[in-house]
Structures are given as C-alpha cells and as structure tokens.
Design an enzyme around this catalytic site. Sequence first.
Site, PDB file in Angstrom:
ATOM      1  N   CYS A 337       0.787  -1.233   0.000  1.00 22.80           N
ATOM      2  CA  CYS A 337       0.000   0.000   0.000  1.00 22.80           C
ATOM      3  C   CYS A 337       0.824   1.291   0.000  1.00 22.80           C
ATOM      4  O   CYS A 337       0.456   2.219  -0.748  1.00 22.80           O
ATOM      5  CB  CYS A 337      -1.051   0.008   1.097  1.00 22.80           C
ATOM      6  N   ARG A 366       7.548 -10.783   5.593  1.00 25.67           N
ATOM      7  CA  ARG A 366       7.241 -10.525   7.003  1.00 25.67           C
ATOM      8  C   ARG A 366       7.964 -11.550   7.842  1.00 25.67           C
ATOM      9  O   ARG A 366       7.940 -12.740   7.522  1.00 25.67           O
ATOM     10  CB  ARG A 366       5.727 -10.628   7.236  1.00 25.67           C
ATOM     11  N   GLN A 384       0.924 -11.254  -2.563  1.00 22.87           N
ATOM     12  CA  GLN A 384      -0.480 -10.887  -2.398  1.00 22.87           C
ATOM     13  C   GLN A 384      -1.070 -10.534  -3.759  1.00 22.87           C
ATOM     14  O   GLN A 384      -0.407  -9.901  -4.560  1.00 22.87           O
ATOM     15  CB  GLN A 384      -0.603  -9.654  -1.504  1.00 22.87           C
ATOM     16  N   ASP A 386      -2.816  -8.159  -4.560  1.00 23.04           N
ATOM     17  CA  ASP A 386      -3.198  -6.924  -3.885  1.00 23.04           C
ATOM     18  C   ASP A 386      -3.798  -5.910  -4.848  1.00 23.04           C
ATOM     19  O   ASP A 386      -3.486  -5.913  -6.040  1.00 23.04           O
ATOM     20  CB  ASP A 386      -1.930  -6.316  -3.266  1.00 23.04           C
ATOM     21  N   HIS A 388      -5.414  -1.606  -4.485  1.00 23.51           N
ATOM     22  CA  HIS A 388      -5.879  -0.507  -3.648  1.00 23.51           C
ATOM     23  C   HIS A 388      -6.802   0.358  -4.462  1.00 23.51           C
ATOM     24  O   HIS A 388      -6.459   0.788  -5.555  1.00 23.51           O
ATOM     25  CB  HIS A 388      -4.694   0.268  -3.093  1.00 23.51           C
ATOM     26  N   LYS A 472     -12.071  -4.646   8.753  1.00 23.13           N
ATOM     27  CA  LYS A 472     -11.990  -5.456   7.542  1.00 23.13           C
ATOM     28  C   LYS A 472     -13.070  -6.528   7.489  1.00 23.13           C
ATOM     29  O   LYS A 472     -13.706  -6.841   8.502  1.00 23.13           O
ATOM     30  CB  LYS A 472     -10.606  -6.088   7.422  1.00 23.13           C
ATOM     31  N   HIS A 518      -8.252  -1.573   0.716  1.00 27.94           N
ATOM     32  CA  HIS A 518      -7.257  -2.621   0.421  1.00 27.94           C
ATOM     33  C   HIS A 518      -8.064  -3.884   0.170  1.00 27.94           C
ATOM     34  O   HIS A 518      -8.997  -4.152   0.912  1.00 27.94           O
ATOM     35  CB  HIS A 518      -6.366  -2.926   1.620  1.00 27.94           C
TER      36      HIS A 518
END
Length: 646
Positions: A337, A366, A384, A386, A388, A472, A518
Amino acid sequence: MINITLPDGSVKQVTKGNTALDIARQISEGFARNVLAAKVNGKVVNATQPIEQDAELQLLTWNDQEGKATLWHSSAHLMAEAIELLYPSVKFGIGPNIENGFYYDIDFGDYDISEKDFPKIEKKILELAREKQQFVRKEVSKADALAYFKQKGDEYKLELIEDLEDGEITFYESGHFTDLCRGPHIPNTGFIKAVKLMKVAGAYWRGDESRKQLTRIYGITFPKNKELTEYLELLEEAKKRDHRVLGKELELFTFSQNVGLGLPLWLPKGAQLRELLEQYLKKVQKAAGYQPVITPHIGNVNLYKTSGHYQKYGEESFKTIKTPVEGEEFFLKPMNCPHHCEIYKSSPHSYKELPIRYAEFGTVYRYEQSGELHGLTRVRGFTQDDAHIFCTPDQIKTEFNSVIDIIEKIFTALDFNDVIIQISLRDADHLEKYIGSDENWEKAEKAITEVAKERHLNTITKYGEAAFYGPKMDFIVRDAIGRKWQLGTIQVDYNLPERFDLAYVGADNEKHRPVMIHRAPFGSMERFVAVLIEHCAGNFPLWLTPTQAIILPISEKYTAYAKKVLNLLTNLDVRAEIDDRNEKTGRKIRDAEMKKIPYMLIVGEKEEDSEAVSVRKHKEGDTGVMSIEAFAEKVNNEVNDLMNIN
RNA sequence: GCCAGCAUAGCUCAGUUGGCCAGAGCAGCUGAUUUGUAAUCAGCCGGUCGGGGGUUCGAAUCCCUCUGCUGGCUCCA
C-alpha cells in the site's frame, strides 16, 4: 402440572419439578439413555435439573452439537480427575470443550508430562467413567469458593474466582474431583465410552505470553467405541490431503534450509498452477476496471515511517537494509500500500477519475515467528493479489460490493462453498492499539456492516480483530484438518490517505481526502494454493491442473505418433506431456492415475491408423476413441465452462 | 519466541537391552522385453544415520548443544 412444549410443537403435561430426564423416560427408556443435556427455553442445562414452570424443552443427545459439547466438557472434568489421582500435586487452569473434543490446561510443576503418559491416563479415565459418577452442582459463596481452592493451593482457580461475582459461583463435583464450573454436565460419567488423548502443548495462562506456560492436554471422547475409530480414520484421510504431502508428491513446491525458513520455492508445475490462477484473476480484474501497477520489493524506511508500519512492526521484522550512504536505510516491503499511495500521489487527481484501482501481484516479506511457519499457509515471503482502490467516501459501498462480487466469483469457480465471512472491528477496551480518528473508524465500520446487511451475507463479527489502520471483512476457509485460514480480505482505510496526504479535487474545486480500500481475493497466492490443494485433494479442476493430458504410447514403436499428438494438442492450447518410458501400458496408466492427471491418451496401432487417441479419464476409466481435434475441443470447452462461471 | 515430540539413501520406512563392513521398497541408472487401460524382469548406483561435542573398549542407539521439521500457545500489517 406444567406444560412442556417439545421441538415438534407437541405439548406434554408433566408434574412440576420433573427433570428433562424424567420427561425423556416418559417418551421412551431407550431415548432417555441417550440424553446428555437439555435445552430449556433456549438455554442448555443439566438434564437432571427440575423444571418448575411451563417451558420449551429440547432433549440433547450426541446428534446435537450442544449435546456433544456437554459430553466433552464433562470429559474435561473426568480427565482432570484422572490426572489428579495419578499426579496429586497438579494445579488446574481452565478446561473447556472445543470444536473437536476438549482440553485442560494444567500446571504439572516439576513433572515433564509427555504423550508417553497418555495410555495410563486414558486407562484411568475409562475406569472412572465406568463408575458412572454423578455430576453434582453446588452453589457456593465467593468466600467459600476462595477458601476451598486456597486450601487446595490452586492459584489459577483463585484468580478465576476473584473475577466472579458473589452469588453466581457454582462448583461441580464428580467422584473425587471438584471444579469451579458453570456447567452444564452430562448426568453421569457412564456416557463416556471411548477416549483418546490427542496431544500435549504449551499454553500461556490466560493466553498471555508474559505469564506462566501451562501444559495443555487435548483429548476427545465418544459415547461409542466405533465413533472413535471412525474419527481416527477421518483424521488419517485428512492427512493424505495435507498440502505439504501433496505438494511434494505432485512436485508443486519445496523448501530449502539453504534458502531459509518460510521461503517457498515453486517448482515448474506449481508455478504453472499459480500463473493460471493469476491470469484468471487478471482477466476478472481487467473487466472490473483495475489497472496493473508494478513496484519494487524494497522501499526507503521513511516510507514505512509515514505509513506507520515501521513503528508498529519494525522491531519484529527483517532488519532494514543499509547502503554505502551513511544513514540511508531500506525496508523489505511488508505491504504494497505505501508504494501504491506514492503512485497515486505522482499526479493530481480529479473526482472525475475516481475510483482509481491499482492492482499488483506484490511479493511481501514478514518476519513471522519461527514456530508459526506452516507449509505454504504461513510463510515469510509471499505474493499478495493486492489492489488498492482510491475513491470518494460516497463510492465506498459500490466499490466494496464490487470487490465482494469478485471474491464470490472466484470462490464459486473453485467450488469453495464452506466460507466463513468475518467482519473484524476494533476492540473497544484497547483503542490505543489503533491509529486514526474515532470518527473515521466509525464511518468505516458502518460502511462494512451496512454492505453485509444489504447483501444478506452470513457474517460473524469479531471485536479486536481489525487491522491497526481499519476494519476489515475476511473470507475464511478451512483446511483438510479443519484449521481455519483467512484467504480473501477487504479493508476500509481512512488512515493511510491521511498519513500520505492524498487528495483529489472535488466538483466544488476544493481538495478532498480520498478513502482507500485494500483488497485481496486470494489473500496470498501461497496460502490460497495450499488451501486449494487440500480442498480438491490434489485433483485440480481441468483449467488449473498443470498437466491436462498425458499421452501414453503402447510401445516405443508409437513414440513418433505420440509426439505428433503432443504437437497438435500444444498448438490447440492443451497442456499435455508424453510418458515414453519403456514400460507396459498398465504401469503408465497407474503412474498417471497417481499423479492425478485428468486425461490419459493411449495410442497404439489402431489410433495411429485413424489419427485418433483412446481417452481414459482419471478415476473413471476408458471413455473410448476420438480424433485429436475432437479431444482438444472437448478439453477447451470444459475449461471455458469452468472459467466462465458468473 | 514458548511447550512437547521427531530427524537413518531423492521418497516412505526397518534397525532388538549400545556389539560383525547400516537394511528394505519406491525413485534413478544399465540391460533384457515391445508391451492395449492401476506395478515386466535382472543387475547397478546411492547413506560422515541432521551438524557439533561428550560418555564408552565400542554409539544410528545413552547425555549435552545447535539446526530443521511436526502439533499446540502467543503473533499475524
């Protein structure tokens, strides 16, 4: 006399003070022998509790989830009794029933309990069960409760009692064992006929890492021996579905100590599968107005100071990367992000452009605790799917809905129907864990709950499970042995736009703050593939399977023809390979069956003469001869059918 | 990170109370066979028994330690 309404609507008149068990006996003696507990006016209680006024009554047996729960809760007491008799100096924490069985947290002092002790404990449990010990409920005053556990020397129970109100404390006594307990319980221990202690594990007292670790013993019990055997067989079957086992067998992925913990290596077949999933999602996203972006794997540490991730996770992450320049530090990206925010900021935006949707299969890193790593479901480097979405506050609901559409589409295409949708909100008691204004949090939480309501989603709400920057909605799926994993996620975020000072110019020619959503339908490719493997037990749908067909020449005489078939199929977009080993056909078929390849194409003299293939379907057998083109068409049609699910 | 258990060939596993050059099946390689819907036969190759240290005349086996794996706990942006 009082009136008792049974679940079928019938009303029974009974004497006041009759117990549920008495009523069961009036229905049938045999039925009464299976009654574990009762539900009176919607509340689960002891079957031995007298009913004093008109009530709705449901008699609970092993066939009811609540009946099972009661048996297991009582089993926890029974196990505690057995353990106390065998190891008198132990102290007890808590011992609840769980989804499959029960556990008890126990302080064994200096004794190192291990699974070697299980047979002895199991034997004792069955011995005590046969005594048909009654569970006796006792109301006690707080002072008496404290006095009892003080003389017993059980500081854990004392701590639990301290938190309780005087007047609401009950003990249950069974055999030699007395426990602080709310109940309810089964009538007597005789209902427990089979027991299996499953595992020992350390568990922090009250789930607090800074407190003492107790020994947790997990077990499960059954009212019949046969049910235990069946349960154990079920577990054995589940083990064969384990994605770590299948991942190795089907050559999908591997790990290497030399590369590092939790860093998966995708083998060619696994990479193929993952690419197909990515292509599918890219197609869906393109249609939904997403724009692909690409960002690097590292970013200046200041970027994550701006986002707040560094303050929150910096200490427990991979350390920053230093450069020859004094004071310059880079951070392996744990999230995409911040990078996407910078892309948004690279040019000014008008309200007319919104929503803007940036999508990226972004690999993040991570530093998960070593004990937490697990196959592909919990790793230290993962990708991910991902994206946005930057939008106006008015657009949140529409966007949120269209993300749910995508997730539902994917889950349907892959036949994931047992999905838990969880709404994760703040923990009102620990607001300090979250960043951002109350006002924004409330707006975001409201948006999510409203969408869920409007779509009539079957959701559960968890407080305290929100991300530190926003609430979320998570899509949770179970693995082969029932463990739950979060896959898809959608998160509303008012905070990053604030922190990155994102803006758009509105119709009023004033600057406004956009909202970020997200979202990741798969969650992570690694975890998703893991759950997919377990979900289909390695029998991937035709559109995803790395090898759709394997050509099996009868003998080496037909290898040339097999190669010709391979060429044709490849040109017609069928993923095929050849088994040209010097083996008998039966052998090649067996191996292909075990590799779970959907179609086997047997070719010999007949087929070569007629430019055809003999089609054998995985798990089904011979389905007859057809031309190469016809087979390719069949495969392509099947693939299109599966992929175009709306 | 914490608790408990496990670690023998590429894979799945045997290896008795410490005692001959550490075994099997599968996979791999070589050869024979030329195969029609779930395992053709034979031979060969392959292991500093996870790493290091210790006890012992002698360790895969006992002890310590490190690493990794498994099941939980805690955590999960």
